[in-house]
Each structure stands twice: as C-alpha cells, then as structure tokens.
Enzyme design. Structure first.
Site, PDB file in Angstrom:
ATOM      1  CG  ASP A  50      -2.548 -19.581  -1.135  1.00  0.00           C
ATOM      2  OD1 ASP A  50      -1.679 -19.678  -0.238  1.00  0.00           O
ATOM      3  OD2 ASP A  50      -2.450 -20.178  -2.225  1.00  0.00           O
ATOM      4  CG  ASP A  62     -12.366  -6.882   5.867  1.00  0.00           C
ATOM      5  OD1 ASP A  62     -12.018  -6.357   6.935  1.00  0.00           O
ATOM      6  OD2 ASP A  62     -12.781  -6.242   4.884  1.00  0.00           O
ATOM      7  CE1 TYR A  80      -3.267  -2.719  -0.057  1.00  0.00           C
ATOM      8  CE2 TYR A  80      -3.763  -2.334   2.242  1.00  0.00           C
ATOM      9  CZ  TYR A  80      -3.996  -3.011   1.067  1.00  0.00           C
ATOM     10  OH  TYR A  80      -4.954  -3.977   1.020  1.00  0.00           O
ATOM     11  CG  ASP A 104      -7.178  -4.466   3.791  1.00  0.00           C
ATOM     12  OD1 ASP A 104      -8.135  -4.410   4.573  1.00  0.00           O
ATOM     13  OD2 ASP A 104      -7.016  -3.673   2.841  1.00  0.00           O
TER      14      ASP A 104
END
Ligand code: NAD
Length: 368
Positions: free
Chosen positions: A225, A253, A141, A249
């Site tokens: 993953d 979630d 980011y 991130d």
C-alpha cells in the site's frame, strides 16, 4: 541463426497494430539480415470463428515451439455470448498456462514528449523508466479453495485463497534481480507482511534469494500500500519492483498510467529458462485490448505493439541495440509532434495507424 516468431494478431485492432510490427520485421530481415522466421495463427474471436476454440491445438503447439510469441489483442462484442470456456480471453489464458509464463514484465517509461500530458506533474514523471515484475501464475487468482457458499441464513460467504510456495517466490525474485542487473541494479519488493502470512514468506524468500545469489543488487522492501502511494508521489525512486499477482495487477496499472495512454504500453510474459538451451518461453503483448470502438478505422496507436516487439528483441534475442533503436525511433517520432488520436495534443499532427508505423520505420532507417 534463425529466430522463430509466432504471430497471433487476434481481434479488433490486434491485426492492424501487428501489421506495423511486420513492417519493422520485414525491414530487419531484408536490410539487416536479422533472420526472423515468421508464422502466424489465430487466437481469440477469430480462432473461435474458424475452429470453435479460442486457440486451436495446432496453433498452441506452434506457440510452444517458437522462440517467442507476439500477441495482438482478443475479444469484442461479437463474441460476448459465446460459452465461457471458448470465449476469446480463454486463448490468452491457455497460452499463459501451457507456456508456464510466470513472470509478467510491465515497463513504465515516460517519453519526454508526452511528459506534459501525464496526470502527474511533469517533473515527477519526466525521464521515468521503471519496470514492474509481477508474479503471474500463482497467488489469490489461482489459490484453492475459491468458493461462494450459501450460509442458509440469507448470507453468503466468499473465499479466495492466497497461496505461495517458496519456489514461486524464488523464481520471480530471480527474474527481478537479473533484470535489475541490466538496468540500474535496484529492486524493491512489495508485499503486505504486516497482515498476510504470504507477505511474511515473500519477504523472507526474496531476502534469502538476494543474500544467496544477488547481493550485488540493491534490495529494499516496502508494504504494497505504501508502494502504491510512493508510485504516485515520486515514481523515479524505483528501478525494478517485484510483487505478487494481485498487488502486481494493481500496481502495474497505476505505474503504467503515469505515462499516458493505453496505446503506449507494452508487456512481456516469461517462463523458466529451458535447462538445455537456457531459452525462456516468452509472449509479448500490448497492455490494451482489442478496442472495438476504433477497430477498422485506422486510428489505433501501434506504439504499444511496436514497443512489445522491442521488448521481444531485448529479452528473447538479446538484441539490445536494435531494441534501443526502436525505442529511440518512437521517442523521436513523438518529439516531431506526430500523434495518434489517443495521445493527440495541441500543436501536434494527428496521424493514423499506418502513418505512425511508417514514421517509426523511417526514423529507424535514418538512424541505422
Ligand atoms: P481496450 O483496451 O480494448 O480499450 C479501452 C479504450 O482504450 C478504448 O476507448 C480504446 O479505443 C482505447 N485504446 C486501447 N488501445 C488503443 C490503441 N492502441 N490506440 C488507441 N486507443 C486505444 O479495453 P476494453 O474496451 O475494456 O475492452 C475491449 C475488448 O478487449 C473486450 O472484449 C476485452 O475483453 C478485450 N481485452 C483484451 C485484452 C487482451 O487481449 N489482452 C486486454 C484487455 C481487454
């Protein structure tokens, strides 16, 4: 000893949910001599309206000087067209940057009373209590170059750069290991060392940090993953997960939504310990936004904000018992069938923001 708290309620439902936290703080001060000293400022759209900035320099200085910052939420359609650098979210980004909050903590706890409303089977989530530690100030980011180039042949090329230095991985894994020691003593580190050089370094540095300082903690590694898959297959295998900004991130979630509504999810962002006092800069905020669709209607669920305050007690003031008492009061109120609209279920009683806050305070008083 005084404990300074700087409150930034923000926009939309931020002030409504912060009011419920203030009830708890006032009670702790009056009945328990907790010694919280409060100050309050503006952030987001409300700061923009007052100062033309998403947070004023004065309020920024107060945030930097406080023992902890409690943050509500920012944003809303009213400020959709303000210039990019003074948009409401810029206030939160400035706080994270100037307070150097590199560690983001997102717990995923499944309250027994809500286990049946998860999208996963009840036995998969019941009793779930995991903590995702996400690196917040580095990685893809922020890495440079970050560009979109016109190649001149009708094509464009976009580049983001994933960069991590050793010290960034050392300090975030240190936070994860230390937190694990206060929980079930297990850390799972997630990266993509099979395809990314940053993953190779991440794996190496986490292992070395573990060997050097935290070998009492159980450490495992998982490809990110596979980690995502395991989170929805059998999340209870995890205690603390540590991962980079991008994977964190997404994985936080996923983990968070195992347990129900956005209105239930707290978070903490921590900086490095001050070399003299040992205190970390810290900001506590619910995961949800300003919920413009329900703002002002008294329908907001205050639990994420209240649970963020409980995290503040735990991580900034080492008030472990008080934090646990708040968490228990929330669990008990849910057990009694009280629900805000977002978590409403058959046979339960729907209440508003203030009633939910009052019920939690009542329960807390009862257990005190
Ligand atoms: P949101 O989290 O505000 O709302 C998403 C949905 O969840 C809405 O239907 C809302 O009513 C519901 N919801 C959220 N919190 C709730 C609560 N406590 N109780 C009951 N229901 C709740 O996300 P959004 O709608 O995408 O964004 C709205 C505004 O918030 C935007 O301006 C966005 O930029 C901003 N935002 C701010 C933050 C922050 O301050 N950290 C985070 C996310 C979004």
């Amino acid at each position: 000893m005084t404990k300074s708290l700087f409150l930034l309620p923000g926009d939309g439902i931020g002030p409504e949910t912060m009011t419920e936290v203030r009830k708890l703080i006032d009670w702790m001060n009056q009945e328990k001599g907790a010694g919280f000293v409060l100050d309050e400022g503006l952030v987001g759209g409300s700061a923009h309206d007052a100062h033309g900035k998403a947070i004023s320099d004065d309020d920024m200085a107060k945030a930097l000087g406080a023992d902890a910052v409690l943050f509500g939420a920012v944003g809303g359609p009213k400020w959709d067209d303000v210039p990019y650098d003074v948009r409401p979210e810029a206030g939160l980004l400035r706080l994270r940057k100037e307070m150097e909050l590199f560690a983001n903590l997102r717990p995923a706890i499944c309250y027994p009373a809500l286990a049946a409303s998860s999208s996963l089977k009840q036995d998969v989530v019941e009793g779930l209590d995991i903590l995702i530690v996400r690196e917040l100030t580095g990685g893809v980011y922020f890495g440079e170059p970050k560009t979109i180039t016109d190649l001149g042949n009708g094509q464009k090329r976009a580049v983001d750069t994933q960069v991590y230095d050793t010290y960034e991985i050392e300090r975030i894994s240190g936070v994860a290991f230390e937190l694990a020691r206060t929980r079930n003593n297990k850390v799972c580190s997630m990266e993509k060392r099979n395809v990314m050089k940053t993953g190779v370094l991440w794996n190496e540095v986490v292992s070395a940090t573990h060997k050097e300082k935290y070998s009492d903690v159980e450490l495992t590694h998982m490809l990110a993953d596979a980690g995502g898959m395991q989170l929805v297959r059998w999340p209870k295998q995890f205690d603390v997960i540590v991962t980079d900004n991008l994977f964190g991130d997404m994985l936080s979630d996923v983990a968070a939504m195992l347990t129900g509504s956005l209105g239930m999810l707290p978070s903490a962002s921590l900086g490095a310990p001050d070399p003299k006092s040992g205190k970390r800069k810290a900001l506590y905020e619910p995961v949800h936004g300003s919920a413009p669709d329900i703002a002002g209607s008294g329908k907001a669920n205050p639990i994420a904000m209240i649970a963020s305050f409980a995290m503040c007690l735990r991580y900034s003031f080492n008030m472990i018992e008080e934090a646990a008492a708040i968490d228990a009061a929330v669990a008990s109120v849910l057990e009694q069938g009280l629900r805000t609209g977002d978590i409403m279920a058959d046979g339960c009683t729907e209440v508003g923001t203030g009633e939910m806050g009052d019920a939690i305070l009542y329960q807390l008083r009862k257990s005190a």
